[in-house]
Design an enzyme around this catalytic site. Structure first.
Site, short mmCIF file in Angstrom:
data_model
loop_
_atom_site.label_atom_id
_atom_site.label_comp_id
_atom_site.label_asym_id
_atom_site.label_seq_id
_atom_site.Cartn_x
_atom_site.Cartn_y
_atom_site.Cartn_z
N SER A 151 47.50 42.43 35.93
CA SER A 151 46.53 41.37 35.65
C SER A 151 47.18 39.99 35.80
CB SER A 151 45.95 41.58 34.25
OG SER A 151 44.81 40.76 34.04
N ASP A 250 36.20 46.45 38.17
CA ASP A 250 36.95 45.30 37.70
C ASP A 250 36.49 44.06 38.46
OD1 ASP A 250 38.83 43.39 36.97
OD2 ASP A 250 40.56 44.55 37.59
N HIS A 280 39.38 47.45 34.37
CA HIS A 280 40.52 46.54 34.26
C HIS A 280 41.34 46.90 33.02
CE1 HIS A 280 42.59 42.70 34.96
NE2 HIS A 280 42.73 42.67 33.65
#
Length: 308
Positions: A151, A250, A280
């Protein structure tokens, strides 16, 4: 397992029950910092500090019980540049070390909004520079250091690689980016279908992404800075051999894949995987989850292929 209507309803309820991020980011941190201790005996853990002028950057080193490779991951954690630390990522990093037989060096960069862009990036860069320049002290060869992040950490890894090429301080050979943030448009009119389709009811919302960015970037001119949004970089030549793993549901999926394609178009070796049925953040789930197991296998395949 695909997301059925019951699971989607549960995700929707969880998404809309979350407190406002910008007003409650310290609460998010407190929740993230509830540490579940990994199983004892599978790894050894040491804490180290990289001392710079005006700051100390903690690095936590995980050594698996059965070390099968001299390679090591230099890991930058996720959390939107605002939450997360080496404590909240102890379990994922320990599991990564144990599953792959490789050491993990986890960097505890400073967080926004107290330390906004480019502070976190500079911390990660200086940590990487120190480890590359002093690789022998860490019982490493430079070629065996693999940048990795998930991320926001994937964003930081990509930006460290770009910065390293531009400054010429060290050369990154390989990087692994898990559902990375690479772009700057997370509006309802985003060019990316995944932002428009999965930005409201799949835990990580497009609004929360924008809130993270608002906390990270007080100067909105930096939205177009390639050290924030590497997808905007005009020159992506001479970047590391790269594996990008995205999640099907995501909002960041398409920008991560677009970054991989742009890297490939400019002559880099790139592998892109889309994790089917994944949300995610799946990498931080316990090791028994199928998406985590698949990620470990993809990592192993990528690293073995790059040796051939």
């Amino acid at each position: 397992m695909a997301i059925n209507k019951w699971m989607k309803a549960a995700l929707k309820a969880l998404t809309y029950s979350e407190p406002d991020l910008k007003k409650n980011y310290k609460l998010y941190r407190a929740v993230n910092n509830v540490v579940v201790t990994p199983v004892k005996g599978i790894y050894k853990m040491n804490d180290y500090k990289i001392r710079l002028r005006g700051a100390e950057i903690p690095v936590r080193i995980f050594t698996p019980k059965e070390r099968t490779s001299d390679e090591a991951f230099l890991f930058f954690h996720g959390g939107g540049w605002v939450t997360g630390n080496i404590d909240s990522y102890t379990k994922p990093c320990a599991s990564l070390a144990n599953a792959t037989g490789r050491r993990v060096l986890s960097v505890d960069y400073r967080l926004a909004p107290e330390h906004p862009f480019p502070c976190g990036l500079n911390d990660c860069y200086q940590a990487a520079r120190t480890i590359f320049k002093n690789s022998g002290a860490f019982e490493l060869e430079k070629k065996d250091i693999i940048l990795m992040g998930d991320s926001a950490g994937g964003n930081l890894a990509a930006c460290v690689s770009l910065l390293a090429r531009n400054r010429g301080d060290f050369a990154v050979k390989r990087q692994i980016l898990l559902y990375p943030a690479t772009g700057n448009d997370h509006s309802d009119d985003s060019e990316f279908l995944s932002v428009r389709r999965f930005g409201k009811e799949y835990l990580l919302t497009s609004k929360r992404i924008r809130d993270y960015i608002d906390l990270y970037l007080p100067d909105k001119h930096d939205l177009n800075n390639p050290y924030f949004a590497p997808l905007l970089a005009e020159d992506l030549t001479r970047q590391p051999q790269t594996m990008i793993i995205t999640a099907e549901y995501d909002p960041l999926r398409d920008e991560g894949e677009a970054y991989g394609k742009k890297l490939r178009e400019q002559g880099n070796q790139v592998v892109i995987h889309r994790m089917k049925d994944a949300l995610h953040g799946f990498f931080t789930l316990p090791q028994r989850f199928v998406h985590v197991k698949k990620t470990y296998q993809m990592i192993e395949d990528f690293l073995l292929e790059e040796k051939e």
